[in-house]
Design a protein around this motif. Structure first.
Motif: not given
Length: 502
Positions: A439-443
């Motif tokens: 999820l944080l990698g999507v940012v």
């Protein structure tokens, strides 16, 4: 804790299948009296299935469960199960339309002649129960007015009233701020001193080290390890959960784009609760808004995206002023949102992955004016691939997914319109470390496309990927921290403490 006492619960060689899916494979757990025992694992590791078996909601296909050295009761004997074990779930089972007293003794009301409920006796019984377990709540209070923290304590008191002294806590801190977590942990330590044994389920690994004695790790439906928490370092715990090392992303110093245009402008925004904020964020910038539960951070975020109508102020996205309190207008302007509570605001559980991912972008899945199932499913398959959603088909109902995969579906919907502004409110609450990494990698991917990302959270892992973090205390922005801040520094600021004058 006496070594001569039999374990509170022993589950051995547990196997459970749902169709072709193996939820548990020769797994199990042993919890001893007086422990606070952690149960951890990635979403889909088998934790919920094991809890269902430990609480008598389902029977294992193979294996045995014993309490205090004696075989578990038949599934049909619910009173016997309630006297042995109770679970306080992340999703509250308190009925908001009833009072605290009615919730405590639901279907067990004190009755007099003619089977009429004796309301005075009911309230007195509730007062005694709440006093016995030090729960400071008025039994006449409507349950709808309870805070998250109070609801949890009422549920714990209700569980103890059946005689159970083994309580399972499922993600109890997911919706609490730092002060609430401290109060919960103090209460749990008191319960342990009063002879209550706890099984603690959390994705916040630092909490395991704060409150737990032992830890059991499940991975891919199997038992991996049970050991003393002190004997297992954080990286070793993550490796046990994932089978590999996992490193969460951070924002490198100096990454903030220097010459990019302002994409988000919030001027003089005042929420109905009185929280205030003004900010400008550049295209390609990741900005955090941090603060405790009463800081106002969620209220300002919901006003920015149109979920709540502000009392004053303006929000402009890429030069377009948004209509206050108008979600369709925000969507049309290119705003994507991951809301705070995925269960209530994030998805429709009985709809499929494809239907949930595409519900805010009907224009992208039409062909000749009609909905195209092929286009809808293609968009959903892309989200499944990009976000590593664990599902064989876009036609699977979201209700059948684990919590982490449900949150990925919510993220997929937020990304479906290629947003100019992506607003994430507590985006990793209640998800495992691997899902958090995804999820944080999507940012980073969204930022690289030139969009602005606003992360609203008090989770330090969420905030580390931000170029800068605005800290709110009691409805006001009190500080701005650029990337590179220390954990102690940020937490102290969020709690209203000035370390320079301590």
């Amino acid at each position: 804790m006496s070594s001569e006492q039999p374990p509170v619960v022993t589950a051995t060689h547990i196997t459970k299948r749902f169709g072709s899916t193996v939820a548990l494979a020769d797994s199990g757990i042993v919890v001893r009296p007086g422990e606070t025992h952690a149960l951890v694992g990635r979403n889909g590791a088998g934790k919920s299935t094991l809890v269902g078996i430990l609480t008598g909601l389902q029977a294992p296909d193979e294996g045995t469960v014993a309490f205090h050295g004696r075989p578990s009761p038949p599934l049909s004997d619910r009173d016997a199960w309630r006297s042995l074990v109770a679970c306080v779930y992340q999703k509250s089972t308190i009925i908001p339309e009833l009072t605290v007293a009615e919730n405590l003794f639901l279907n067990r009301h004190t009755r007099g002649p003619g089977r009429l409920i004796q309301w005075g006796a009911l309230r007195r019984d509730a007062e005694r129960l709440l006093a016995e377990w030090s729960v400071d709540v008025d039994p006449r209070q409507p349950a709808s007015t309870l805070s998250v923290e109070q609801r949890q304590f009422v549920e714990i008191a209700r569980a103890l009233s059946f005689g159970a002294r083994f309580i399972i806590l499922d993600e109890p801190t997911a919706q609490l701020d730092a002060a609430g977590i401290d109060r919960l942990f103090a209460r749990l330590r008191n319960l342990r001193e009063q002879g209550v044994t706890l099984l603690f389920i959390s994705h916040h690994l630092q909490e395991i080290y704060q409150i737990c004695d032992q830890v059991t790790v499940l991975r891919d439906a199997r038992h991996i390890v049970t050991t003393a928490v002190a004997a297992l370092g954080r990286q070793a715990l993550v490796s046990a959960m994932t089978g590999e090392d996992v490193h969460l992303p951070t924002a490198p110093r100096g990454r903030r784009p220097a010459d990019a245009p302002v994409l988000l402008s919030v001027q003089g925004l005042v929420t109905r609760s009185g929280a205030e904020i003004s900010l400008e964020a550049l295209a390609g910038e990741v900005v955090g808004i941090a603060g405790g539960g009463s800081s106002g951070k969620v209220e300002v975020a919901e006003a920015i995206v149109g979920l709540a109508r502000p009392a004053a102020g303006t929000v402009t996205v890429d030069g377009r002023r948004l209509r206050p309190g108008d979600v369709p207008d925000a969507l049309d302007a290119g705003v994507g949102l991951v809301p705070r509570d995925r269960h209530r605001e994030g998805f429709v559980p009985m709809l499929t992955i494809a239907e949930n991912v595409t519900m805010t972008v009907p224009g992208r899945i039409r062909r000749r004016g009609l909905l195209s199932p092929a286009r809808r499913d293609a968009l959903a398959r892309q989200a499944i691939a990009d976000l590593a959603i664990k599902s064989d088909s876009p036609q699977v109902p979201v209700a059948e997914l684990s919590g982490g995969n449900q949150q990925k579906v919510v993220m997929g919907r937020a990304l479906a319109g290629d947003p100019k502004l992506l607003v994430l409110i507590t985006p990793t609450a209640g998800v495992d470390v691997r899902s958090k990494q995804t999820l944080l990698g999507v940012v980073e991917q969204v930022r690289q496309r030139g969009s602005t990302v606003l992360i609203v959270s008090d989770e330090l892992d969420d905030l580390r990927i931000c170029d800068r973090v605005l800290v709110m205390v009691q409805g006001r922005v009190v500080a701005e921290k650029v990337s590179g801040w220390s954990d102690n520094e940020l937490v102290a600021t969020m709690e209203g403490v000035d370390l320079d004058h301590v």
